[in-house]
Design an enzyme around this catalytic site. Structure first.
Site, PDB file in Angstrom:
ATOM      1  CE  LYS A 228      -1.804   2.648   2.708  1.00 16.13           C
ATOM      2  NZ  LYS A 228      -2.191   3.986   2.045  1.00 16.13           N
TER       3      LYS A 228
ATOM      4  CD  GLU B  95      14.915   1.341   7.839  1.00 16.04           C
ATOM      5  OE1 GLU B  95      14.971   2.104   8.936  1.00 16.04           O
ATOM      6  OE2 GLU B  95      15.344   0.038   7.746  1.00 16.04           O
TER       7      GLU B  95
ATOM      8  CB  CYS C 106      13.957   9.838   6.824  1.00 18.51           C
ATOM      9  SG  CYS C 106      14.695   8.812   5.468  1.00 18.51           S
TER      10      CYS C 106
ATOM     11  CD  GLU D 252      10.487  13.042  10.819  1.00 17.49           C
ATOM     12  OE1 GLU D 252       9.409  13.118  11.348  1.00 17.49           O
ATOM     13  OE2 GLU D 252      11.120  12.509  10.521  1.00 17.49           O
TER      14      GLU D 252
HETATM   15  P1  NAD Z   1       2.759   8.332   7.632  1.00 15.37           P
HETATM   16  O1  NAD Z   1       3.785   7.820   9.156  1.00 15.37           O
HETATM   17  O2  NAD Z   1       2.189   9.278   7.571  1.00 15.37           O
HETATM   18  O3  NAD Z   1       2.129   7.856   6.272  1.00 15.37           O
HETATM   19  C1  NAD Z   1       3.292   6.111   5.642  1.00 15.37           C
HETATM   20  C2  NAD Z   1       2.365   5.397   5.619  1.00 15.37           C
HETATM   21  O4  NAD Z   1       1.835   4.477   6.590  1.00 15.37           O
HETATM   22  C3  NAD Z   1       1.016   5.557   4.195  1.00 15.37           C
HETATM   23  O5  NAD Z   1       1.129   5.077   3.339  1.00 15.37           O
HETATM   24  C4  NAD Z   1      -0.278   6.239   5.141  1.00 15.37           C
HETATM   25  O6  NAD Z   1      -1.501   5.485   4.448  1.00 15.37           O
HETATM   26  C5  NAD Z   1       0.122   5.127   6.187  1.00 15.37           C
HETATM   27  N1  NAD Z   1      -0.595   5.091   7.126  1.00 15.37           N
HETATM   28  C6  NAD Z   1      -0.919   5.962   8.282  1.00 15.37           C
HETATM   29  N2  NAD Z   1      -1.503   6.044   9.148  1.00 15.37           N
HETATM   30  C7  NAD Z   1      -1.344   4.343   9.609  1.00 15.37           C
HETATM   31  C8  NAD Z   1      -2.289   3.118  10.077  1.00 15.37           C
HETATM   32  N3  NAD Z   1      -2.925   3.849  11.484  1.00 15.37           N
HETATM   33  N4  NAD Z   1      -1.918   2.179   9.719  1.00 15.37           N
HETATM   34  C9  NAD Z   1      -1.269   2.042   8.811  1.00 15.37           C
HETATM   35  N5  NAD Z   1      -0.771   2.537   7.931  1.00 15.37           N
HETATM   36  C10 NAD Z   1      -1.542   4.209   7.829  1.00 15.37           C
HETATM   37  O7  NAD Z   1       4.169   8.799   7.045  1.00 15.37           O
HETATM   38  P2  NAD Z   1       4.403  10.045   5.329  1.00 15.37           P
HETATM   39  O8  NAD Z   1       3.716  11.116   6.467  1.00 15.37           O
HETATM   40  O9  NAD Z   1       3.859   9.083   4.317  1.00 15.37           O
HETATM   41  O10 NAD Z   1       5.975  10.224   5.697  1.00 15.37           O
HETATM   42  C11 NAD Z   1       7.010  10.964   6.507  1.00 15.37           C
HETATM   43  C12 NAD Z   1       7.407  10.326   7.409  1.00 15.37           C
HETATM   44  O11 NAD Z   1       7.859   9.088   6.925  1.00 15.37           O
HETATM   45  C13 NAD Z   1       8.392  10.945   8.529  1.00 15.37           C
HETATM   46  O12 NAD Z   1       7.914  11.134   9.982  1.00 15.37           O
HETATM   47  C14 NAD Z   1       9.403  10.557   8.045  1.00 15.37           C
HETATM   48  O13 NAD Z   1      10.622  10.582   8.942  1.00 15.37           O
HETATM   49  C15 NAD Z   1       9.321   9.496   7.825  1.00 15.37           C
HETATM   50  N6  NAD Z   1      10.378   8.212   7.116  1.00 15.37           N
HETATM   51  C16 NAD Z   1      11.220   7.624   7.229  1.00 15.37           C
HETATM   52  C17 NAD Z   1      11.870   6.735   6.854  1.00 15.37           C
HETATM   53  C18 NAD Z   1      13.410   6.022   7.525  1.00 15.37           C
HETATM   54  O14 NAD Z   1      13.825   5.448   6.070  1.00 15.37           O
HETATM   55  N7  NAD Z   1      13.601   6.276   8.536  1.00 15.37           N
HETATM   56  C19 NAD Z   1      11.622   6.918   5.091  1.00 15.37           C
HETATM   57  C20 NAD Z   1      11.255   8.216   4.515  1.00 15.37           C
HETATM   58  C21 NAD Z   1      10.026   8.703   5.857  1.00 15.37           C
HETATM   59  O1  6OD Z   2      18.841   4.887   0.684  1.00  7.77           O
HETATM   60  C1  6OD Z   2      17.861   3.974   1.129  1.00  7.77           C
HETATM   61  O2  6OD Z   2      17.371   2.762   1.148  1.00  7.77           O
HETATM   62  C2  6OD Z   2      16.228   4.628   1.741  1.00  7.77           C
HETATM   63  N1  6OD Z   2      15.560   3.727   3.151  1.00  7.77           N
HETATM   64  C3  6OD Z   2      16.400   5.979   2.484  1.00  7.77           C
HETATM   65  C4  6OD Z   2      15.615   6.391   3.362  1.00  7.77           C
HETATM   66  C5  6OD Z   2      15.403   8.107   2.601  1.00  7.77           C
HETATM   67  C6  6OD Z   2      14.012   7.736   3.870  1.00  7.77           C
HETATM   68  O3  6OD Z   2      13.375   9.376   3.510  1.00  7.77           O
END
Ligand code: NAD
Ligand code: 6OD
Length: 481
Positions: free
Chosen positions: A184, A260, A294, A385
C-alpha cells in the site's frame, strides 16, 4: 519562470490476484506544484484488502512455490528491465505526485527503484547458509544446516517522500526470499506503485504474488492491511506515531514488524573541517527534496570559531538553492506553523514562510528554504521532526558538548560529521546514537550496508542481508550421519 507540468500515463488502479480494478470511492490526486487535480485514486474497502491478502496467501502454494532462488532473481531483473523500459513514465508520475524536480526523480528515485530489484536479485543468489558438525553422544556425528524459508504474506506500507524508492526497497527483498506481497503506497503518491504493478504484470509474475491496494492509513486500507490476521509480517516506513499504531494492530496476531521511522538528524561541523565542503554538504543534506527525506539534516551544531562564517555561507546558499513544494497543503501548513513560531522565538537567517510566484504555483504548497538560529534546544522546531526545508544552527565549544547535543532528543536515525581530523572522525562517529553516520559526506548509499534507526527512528535494519534475513525464517535441519 516556466515550470514543467507532468502527467500520470496510466490511471491508478488496485492490482489483486493478477487483476487491475478500481473498486471503491475515488478520491482526487493533487499535483503539489500548483494544486491542480491530476487524477483520481480508488479508496480500497475492507473487502478489497481481504481479497488482496487472500490472493497473496493462495499464491504461496501456486507456481511461485516452485521458483528457485535463481528463478526469482531472474524475475526481479525482468522487473528492473521493465521499469527501465518505461523510465520516463515513472519519472513523470513521480514528479506529478510529489512535485519534486525532474532531475531528482531521474537521478535518484527511479534509478534506485531499478537498483533495488537488481541488488536484491544478485544478493539473494550469492547467499550461503551456515552448517555445523556436531559430535553425537554415541560417537557418531550429525550435520546441522540452516534453511531459509519465506515468511509468507508480507504487507508493505510506504510513505510519500520517495514513493518508488522506498516501496521497492521492501518489495524486492520480500520477493527475492519467496514471499508474496500486498503493498500500500501513500494515498498522496500512488502513481509509481501503480506503474510498478503494470510492469510486474507484464513480467508475468504469477497472479497473487504481488498485490497493490490504494487508500488512506488510519481506519482505512493501511490499518486493515497491517492488522490483518492473514499477514505474516509488516514492513513499514513512515512516521514514528504511525509505527506505534501499526505495532499495536500487529500485536494482536504477533506479526513481526520492520520499521523505518522519523528522524531529527544532526550535523556536526568542526572548525577543522573544509568549510566550503561542509556548507555545500549541509545545503544538500538539509534541502534535498525540500527537506522531505528522513535522512535530511534539521539541526546543525557548529564549533564556535567558525559559526558566523558557516551561518552566513549557509544562509547565502539557501537563498539560491533550487527547491520543490511540500507534498500537500496539510504538510505545508505544518511546516509553516513551525516557522511562524520559530520566527517569534529566534532568528531567521534565510527564507521563512511561503514564496509568492505570481503564477499558478501560488496554488501549490511551497515553503522557502529556511535557515534558523538562536532557538533553545527544547524548542519544537529544534526537537520535533519538521520534514521540510528548515535547518536550525547552534554553536558548540567542545567535542563532548557536540556529541551530547547530537544525541539529545527522541530520534536516532542519521548524523553527519564534518571534520578534517581523521582521529576525531573515528572518535566521534561511533559515539553518535544513530543507525547511520556519515563523515564528510551525506546520503552516500551502498545498498548492502545496514540501514535503520535507533530510539524512535525505527526497529530493525534493512539493506543487504539484513533485509533478506527479515523477510525469511531460518530453520535448522539436523541430520545424523
Ligand atoms: P505516515 O506515517 O503518515 O504514512 C506512511 C504510510 O502509512 C502511508 O502509506 C499511510 O497511508 C500509512 N498509514 C498511516 N496511518 C496508518 C495506520 N494507522 N495504519 C497503517 N498504515 C497507516 O508517513 P508519511 O507522512 O507518509 O511520511 C513521512 C514520515 O515518514 C516522516 O516521519 C519521515 O521521517 C518518515 N520516513 C522515514 C524513513 C526512514 O527510512 N526512517 C524514510 C522515509 C520517511
Ligand atoms: O536509500 C535508502 O535505501 C533509504 N531507505 C532511504 C530513506 C530515506 C528516507 O526518506
Amino acid at each position: 519562470m516556466k515550470w514543467e507540468v507532468y502527467e500520470v500515463s496510466s490511471p491508478v488502479r488496485h492490482y489483486t490476484g493478477g487483476r487491475f480494478h478500481t473498486t471503491g470511492e475515488p478520491f482526487p490526486l493533487i499535483d503539489p506544484v500548483d494544486g491542480r487535480t491530476v487524477g483520481t485514486v480508488p479508496e480500497a474497502d475492507r473487502a478489497t484488502v481481504d481479497a488482496a491478502v487472500r490472493a497473496a496467501r493462495e499464491a504461496l502454494s501456486g507456481p511461485w512455490a516452485s521458483y528457485t532462488a535463481a528463478d526469482r532473481a531472474r524475475m526481479l531483473h525482468r522487473i528492473a528491465d521493465g521499469i527501465e523500459a518505461r523510465f520516463e513514465e515513472f519519472v513523470a508520475a513521480e514528479c506529478a505526485d510529489t512535485g519534486k524536480p525532474r532531475e531528482l526523480a531521474a537521478a535518484v528515485d527511479v534509478p534506485r527503484g531499478v537498483a533495488n530489484f537488481r541488488a536484491y536479485a544478485d544478493l539473494s543468489v550469492s547467499r550461503g547458509e551456515q552448517a555445523w558438525h556436531t559430535e553425537a553422544p554415541e560417537g557418531r556425528g550429525a550435520l546441522n544446516y540452516t534453511v531459509r524459508k519465506p515468511l509468507g504474506v508480507v504487507a508493505v506500507v510506504a510513505p510519500w517522500n520517495l514513493p518508488l524508492l522506498l516501496l521497492t526497497w521492501k518489495v524486492a527483498p520480500a520477493l527475492a526470499m519467496g514471499n508474496t506481497v500486498v503493498a500500500k503506497p501513500s494515498e498522496l503518491t500512488p502513481s509509481t506503485a501503480h506503474l510498478l504493478a503494470e510492469v510486474i504484470d507484464a513480467a508475468q509474475l504469477p497472479a497473487g504474488v504481488f498485490n497493490l491496494v490504494h487508500g488512506h492509513g488510519a481506519d482505512a486500507a493501511g490499518a486493515w492491511l497491517t492488522g490483518h490476521p492473514g499477514v505474516d509480517a509488516v514492513a513499514f516506513t513512515g512516521e514514528s506515531a504511525t509505527g506505534s499504531a501499526i505495532m499495536r494492530a500487529a500485536a494482536d496476531h504477533l506479526t513481526p514488524v520492520s520499521f523505518e521511522l522519523g528522524g531529527k538528524n544532526a550535523g556536526l561541523v568542526f572548525a577543522d573541517a573544509d568549510l566550503e565542503a561542509a556548507v555545500a554538504g549541509t545545503l544538500r543534506s538539509s534541502f534535498t527534496n525540500s527537506g522531505q527525506v528522513c535522512l535530511c539534516t534539521e539541526r546543525v551544531y557548529v564549533e564556535r570559531p567558525v559559526f558566523e562564517e558557516f551561518a552566513e555561507a549557509l544562509a547565502r546558499g539557501a537563498r539560491e538553492v533550487a527547491y520543490g513544494p511540500m507534498v500537500s497543503a496539510e504538510h505545508r501548513d505544518k511546516v509553516l506553523g513551525h516557522l511562524r513560531r520559530a520566527a517569534g522565538d529566534g532568528r531567521v537567517l534565510a527564507g521563512g514562510g511561503a514564496p509568492e510566484f505570481g503564477d499558478a504555483r501560488d496554488g501549490g504548497f511551497w515553503v522557502r528554504p529556511t535557515v534558523l538560529a538562536g532557538l533553545p534546544e527544547d524548542h519544537p522546531a529544534v526537537r520535533e521532526e519538521i520534514f521540510g526545508p528548515v535547518v536550525h544552527l547552534a554553536p558548540f565549544d567542545t567535542e563532548e558538548e557536540a556529541v551530547a547535543l547530537a544525541n539529545a532528543g527522541p530520534y536516532g536515525l542519521a548524523a553527519t560529521v564534518w571534520t578534517g581530523d581523521l582521529a576525531r572522525a573515528h572518535r566521534v562517529a561511533p559515539r553518535l546514537d544513530v543507525g547511520i553516520a556519515w563523515v564528510n559526506t551525506w546520503n552516500l548509499r551502498d545498498l548492502r550496508t545496514p540501514f535503520g534507526g535507533v530510539k524512535a527512528s525505527g526497529i530493525g535494519r534493512e539493506g543487504g542481508h539484513h533485509s533478506l534475513d527479515f523477510f525469511s525464517e531460518p530453520m535448522n535441519v539436523c541430520v545424523r550421519i
